[in-house]
Each structure stands twice: as C-alpha cells, then as structure tokens.
Design an enzyme around this catalytic site. Structure first.
Site, PDB file in Angstrom:
ATOM      1  CG  ASP A   1      15.215 -17.026  87.405  1.00  0.00           C
ATOM      2  OD1 ASP A   1      15.118 -18.248  87.611  1.00  0.00           O
ATOM      3  OD2 ASP A   1      15.418 -16.546  86.277  1.00  0.00           O
TER       4      ASP A   1
ATOM      5  CG  ASP B   1      18.023 -21.629  86.454  1.00  0.00           C
ATOM      6  OD1 ASP B   1      17.383 -22.253  85.579  1.00  0.00           O
ATOM      7  OD2 ASP B   1      17.747 -20.462  86.790  1.00  0.00           O
TER       8      ASP B   1
END
EC number: 3.4.23.36
Length: 171
Positions: free
Chosen positions: A120, A138
């Site tokens: 991330d 995401d």
C-alpha cells in the site's frame, strides 16, 4: 445472432490489474519500507506492507489470513466472471463494476500470494489523523462497489417508473 456478453468488459479488469501491480513494483523498487514522500499538504506516498485486508483487518493474526484472502479473492472473482458471462454487454454500469472489482481483487491476491502481504502507498491525512494507506487495487474495488450501489438505485428508480407507467395504462 447472439448478443455480446459482459465478458467484453474484462479489459477493464486487465487495466486495473496491470496499473496496480506496476505501481506497486515502482514503490517497492524506489522506496524503503515506511519511507514517505510528501506530495501535497494532505497526501504522502508511503510504502507500507498490509498483512490483512481493508484497513489492515486481521493483520495481527498468525498467517492463516493470507490463504483465506487468496481463496476469497478467487471465489469472488470467479463469481463475478460468471455474472459477466450472464450479463448483456449493454449493462455497462454493472459490468464495469464487476470488472473493476475483479481487477482489484486479483491484483491484491497476486501481491499477497507472491509477497505474503499487499503493498500500500497512498497516504491521506489531516493533521495527525491518517486514513488507512491504500493502493490502486483498493481504488478499483471501491469504485466498482460504488458503481454497484449506483446501478442498484438506477434499477430501483426504473422499476418505480415502470410501475407508474403501468398504473397510468390501466386507467
């Protein structure tokens, strides 16, 4: 002549998949773990490893969650491919939603299977409050989910309009 199915939207899955994995590769190559580069006063690029799911859900468990999330991504993606195959290509919003979710789910799944975690890097914050760090996959999943909600409202509105037209025709 058979109509085109929703499978024609899988190109969108491929785009989300490739962009996600490419950006993760760049982050891993260019950043040290936890390194952060300020881009805007409310936004950093920060390399973190997520061993769980959204918002690091189940990240603190012993490792079984990796296999659980891999199987979950495969099951959901398989189900959505089936839905695409059954859908008509004219169902653009729903097909786009399914395709984005598939691309995001499979990209995070590949990352998790290869690395044991998901990379991330988008870090939004205000003062000391940070939103959980996330990635392109995401974003694709969230946009897909939002499109499904939009499609549900659109479908419900059409049903109400059809009932009103039907009632007018009965008078």
């Amino acid at each position: 002549m058979s109509k085109k199915s929703g499978l024609s939207f899988l190109w969108l899955s491929a785009v989300a998949f490739v962009i996600d994995l490419l950006t993760k590769y760049i982050v891993v190559q260019k950043f040290d773990l936890y390194e952060s580069v300020n881009v805007l006063p409310v936004f950093n690029l920060t390399y973190v490893r997520n061993y769980g799911a959204a918002f690091s859900f189940l990240a603190d468990h012993s490792g079984w969650q990796q296999y659980f999330f891999i199987l979950l991504a495969l099951a959901i993606s398989g189900m959505l491919v089936y839905f695409l195959a059954k859908n008509n290509a004219e169902q653009k919003i729903q097909n786009s939603a399914y395709a984005l979710i598939i691309g995001g789910a499979l990209a995070n799944m590949v990352d998790r299977a290869y690395n044991g975690f998901v990379v991330d890097f988008f870090d939004f914050y205000w003062d000391i409050y940070h939103y959980p760090v996330f990635n392109i996959a995401d974003i694709a999943i969230c946009i897909g989910a939002g499109l499904l909600v939009l499609d549900a409202f659109k479908s419900e509105k059409k049903k109400v309009q059809d009932k009103q037209v039907e009632k007018c025709g009965q008078k």
